[in-house]
Design an enzyme around this catalytic site. Structure first.
Site, PDB file in Angstrom:
ATOM      1  N   LYS A 164       4.294   2.066  -2.379  1.00 54.49           N
ATOM      2  CA  LYS A 164       4.752   3.245  -3.117  1.00 54.49           C
ATOM      3  C   LYS A 164       6.215   3.502  -2.729  1.00 54.49           C
ATOM      4  O   LYS A 164       7.075   3.786  -3.571  1.00 54.49           O
ATOM      5  CB  LYS A 164       3.899   4.475  -2.766  1.00 54.49           C
ATOM      6  CG  LYS A 164       2.372   4.267  -2.874  1.00 54.49           C
ATOM      7  CD  LYS A 164       1.591   5.519  -2.493  1.00 54.49           C
ATOM      8  CE  LYS A 164       0.200   5.296  -1.897  1.00 54.49           C
ATOM      9  NZ  LYS A 164      -0.795   4.595  -2.628  1.00 54.49           N
ATOM     10  N   HIS A 211      -7.700  -5.766   0.400  1.00 56.59           N
ATOM     11  CA  HIS A 211      -6.442  -5.019   0.549  1.00 56.59           C
ATOM     12  C   HIS A 211      -5.656  -5.587   1.742  1.00 56.59           C
ATOM     13  O   HIS A 211      -6.025  -5.365   2.899  1.00 56.59           O
ATOM     14  CB  HIS A 211      -6.817  -3.560   0.809  1.00 56.59           C
ATOM     15  CG  HIS A 211      -5.683  -2.594   0.758  1.00 56.59           C
ATOM     16  ND1 HIS A 211      -4.919  -2.394  -0.368  1.00 56.59           N
ATOM     17  CD2 HIS A 211      -5.198  -1.741   1.696  1.00 56.59           C
ATOM     18  CE1 HIS A 211      -4.010  -1.460  -0.124  1.00 56.59           C
ATOM     19  NE2 HIS A 211      -4.155  -1.053   1.125  1.00 56.59           N
ATOM     20  N   TRP A 236     -10.057   0.291  -4.882  1.00 51.57           N
ATOM     21  CA  TRP A 236      -9.500   1.605  -4.547  1.00 51.57           C
ATOM     22  C   TRP A 236      -8.100   1.768  -5.137  1.00 51.57           C
ATOM     23  O   TRP A 236      -7.706   2.842  -5.571  1.00 51.57           O
ATOM     24  CB  TRP A 236      -9.489   1.744  -3.022  1.00 51.57           C
ATOM     25  CG  TRP A 236      -9.099   3.082  -2.473  1.00 51.57           C
ATOM     26  CD1 TRP A 236      -8.034   3.347  -1.667  1.00 51.57           C
ATOM     27  CD2 TRP A 236      -9.793   4.334  -2.635  1.00 51.57           C
ATOM     28  NE1 TRP A 236      -8.009   4.681  -1.331  1.00 51.57           N
ATOM     29  CE2 TRP A 236      -9.083   5.310  -1.913  1.00 51.57           C
ATOM     30  CE3 TRP A 236     -10.944   4.714  -3.335  1.00 51.57           C
ATOM     31  CZ2 TRP A 236      -9.469   6.648  -1.863  1.00 51.57           C
ATOM     32  CZ3 TRP A 236     -11.327   6.050  -3.281  1.00 51.57           C
ATOM     33  CH2 TRP A 236     -10.598   6.992  -2.559  1.00 51.57           C
ATOM     34  N   SER A 285       0.811  -1.204   0.000  1.00 54.21           N
ATOM     35  CA  SER A 285       0.000   0.000   0.000  1.00 54.21           C
ATOM     36  C   SER A 285       0.851   1.262   0.000  1.00 54.21           C
ATOM     37  O   SER A 285       1.702   1.404  -0.858  1.00 54.21           O
ATOM     38  CB  SER A 285      -0.952  -0.060   1.215  1.00 54.21           C
ATOM     39  OG  SER A 285      -2.074   0.730   0.964  1.00 54.21           O
TER      40      SER A 285
HETATM   41  C1  GTR Z   1      -5.258   4.501   1.843  1.00 60.34           C
HETATM   42  C2  GTR Z   1      -4.681   5.303   0.737  1.00 60.34           C
HETATM   43  C3  GTR Z   1      -3.974   4.400  -0.218  1.00 60.34           C
HETATM   44  C4  GTR Z   1      -3.090   3.388   0.462  1.00 60.34           C
HETATM   45  C5  GTR Z   1      -3.641   2.918   1.788  1.00 60.34           C
HETATM   46  C6  GTR Z   1      -2.673   2.239   2.743  1.00 60.34           C
HETATM   47  O1  GTR Z   1      -6.036   5.226   2.707  1.00 60.34           O
HETATM   48  O2  GTR Z   1      -5.723   5.963   0.122  1.00 60.34           O
HETATM   49  O3  GTR Z   1      -3.258   5.159  -1.159  1.00 60.34           O
HETATM   50  O4  GTR Z   1      -1.809   3.869   0.603  1.00 60.34           O
HETATM   51  O5  GTR Z   1      -4.187   3.935   2.523  1.00 60.34           O
HETATM   52  O6  GTR Z   1      -1.505   2.601   2.836  1.00 60.34           O
HETATM   53  O7  GTR Z   1      -3.116   1.348   3.455  1.00 60.34           O
END
Ligand code: GTR
Length: 423
Positions: A260, A402, A352, A256
């Site tokens: 990045k 996720h 998402w 997540s």
């Molecule tokens: C979310 C964000 C994502 C992702 C995620 C995470 O809220 O929108 O870009 O990075 O968090 O890190 O779990």
């Protein structure tokens, strides 16, 4: 009430259906600033540098060169046990001050497999909740720094507690890694920079800036993702000093927002032998111009009260609702990993993060991998859920939400067996 309704109304509806994706054009990473398409030599000598500058300028900001401060790095072994995990692994817990003892420290937790002989390849990644959450091991120290229940909300932050021990261990699958001959190294990302807009004041961005906590960040300067990526490189420095680690086989991995950071670390630091993005989404592997799921506007704080403005350099937010003006897209980031192996993974319910957009990021980076002689992804067909595809660029879209799961790790380990060979 009225105000919040107005703000809410200003946020466009999130696109979660493929049929709603607008037409878009992707800039070719292989076409240089003079308009000519480069060959392999041109990519290496010139074009890759241009792509890196573009990623700094428009997305992540420039990471300061701290190589001259290497000599200031201090590390202490806080604990070492050659009979961890019932004798299967050696655990080392280090405290590292990468820019000297006046700066912040990173607590690095390392497990290496026993009885394999020789040096071990290692997966390195930052964790979300503290080292004590990443593995279920009573000997792992609790962090002394800020940890948060709600990662981005300092108001709900808390001290680390025993109750959290092992709570994220399914995301790291330590036993599986050790059984397959790989080590694991991890640190709490808040050690490098707490994840909220003021967090940089406690982390390395303030420590490395001449103005310290009074720094006023200018467009083009680094932000949170850059800081976490820098922390990954400093941890690789530490691993490189450990005789039992094969520093030529260190994979960088992140989930997540930390996916990045993993990609940006892999882009900037050629020592990483394999780069893995687990559901990194917007600002990671997913193409921004698709405007699917999370958008540049939502993530960068363009809409008041939402997003993470502290993750990216200021320019990024200017592409909110204006993605067509971006002179690059995230496939450029993936391309910078070439010719090293790269794995991009999605989860089918994680719309998402835009699974198809992550796959397409890899598809459009693929020509660079192949130009440099790597086998690359080798397909443009979005695979069915649960099937791993690719050559030296891997991809899968796992069933479910996720997360990072045993299935993801099984694929990463198979991929590493094939692609991260001893040199
Ligand atoms: C979310 C964000 C994502 C992702 C995620 C995470 O809220 O929108 O870009 O990075 O968090 O890190 O779990």
């Amino acid at each position: 009430m009225l105000l919040s309704l107005m703000l809410f109304a200003a946020i466009p509806v999130t696109i979660l259906e493929e049929s709603k994706v607008p037409a878009y054009t992707l800039p070719d990473p292989l076409v240089a600033s003079d308009g000519r398409k480069v060959d392999a030599e041109g990519w290496k000598s010139r074009r890759r540098g241009e792509v890196m500058r573009a990623l700094e300028t428009h997305v992540y900001g420039r990471t300061p060169d701290t190589s001259a401060r290497q000599a200031e790095a201090v590390q202490e072994v806080r604990e070492h046990d050659a009979a961890a995990l019932g004798g299967k692994a050696t655990r080392t817990q280090l405290r590292v001050w990468p820019v000297g003892r006046k700066g912040p420290f990173i607590d690095l937790l390392v497990y290496l497999p026993n009885g394999k002989g020789g040096q071990s390849p290692v997966f390195l990644g930052a964790n979300f909740g503290g080292n004590h959450t990443a593995v279920d091991d009573p000997k792992v120290f609790l962090p002394e720094t800020w940890v948060s229940k709600q990662w981005s909300d300092p108001a709900r932050s808390d001290r680390a507690s025993e109750k959290q021990r092992g709570s994220q261990s399914s995301r790291w699958q330590l036993e599986m890694l050790i059984a397959r001959g790989y080590g694991l190294a991890t640190f709490y990302y808040g050690d490098v920079e707490p994840d909220h807009p003021e967090g940089w004041k406690e982390g390395f961005r303030a420590a490395l800036s001449p103005a310290g906590r009074d720094t006023v960040w200018k467009d083009g300067e680094w932000a949170g993702v850059g800081a976490w990526a820098w922390g990954l490189s400093r941890s690789l420095d530490v691993l490189s000093r450990m005789p039992a680690v094969d520093a030529s086989r260190v994979a960088v991995i992140g989930h997540s927002r930390l996916g990045k950071a993993s990609l940006w670390a892999g882009a900037q630091d050629g020592r990483f032998a394999l780069v893995i993005s687990n559901e990194s989404g917007c600002g990671g592997a997913a193409l921004s111009k698709r405007i699917f799921g999370e958008t540049v506007g939502v993530i960068s704080g363009f809409y008041k009260g939402r997003g993470f403005p502290h993750w990216f350099t200021a320019r990024f937010a200017t592409y909110s609702e204006n993605e067509a003006a971006m002179p690059l897209d995230q496939h450029w980031l993936l391309a910078t990993v070439a010719p090293r192996p790269l794995y991009v993974a999605s989860a089918a319910e994680d719309l998402w993060a835009d699974p198809r957009g992550e796959f397409l990021g890899a598809v459009h980076a693929d020509p660079v991998f192949r130009l440099l002689g790597a086998s690359g992804l080798g397909t443009e067909v979005f695979p069915e859920v649960g099937r791993a595809v690719g050559g030296s660029v891997g991809y899968h879209n796992r069933a479910g939400k996720h997360d990072v799961t045993a299935e993801d790790w099984a694929n990463y380990l198979d991929f590493a067996d094939r692609n991260m060979k001893a040199r």
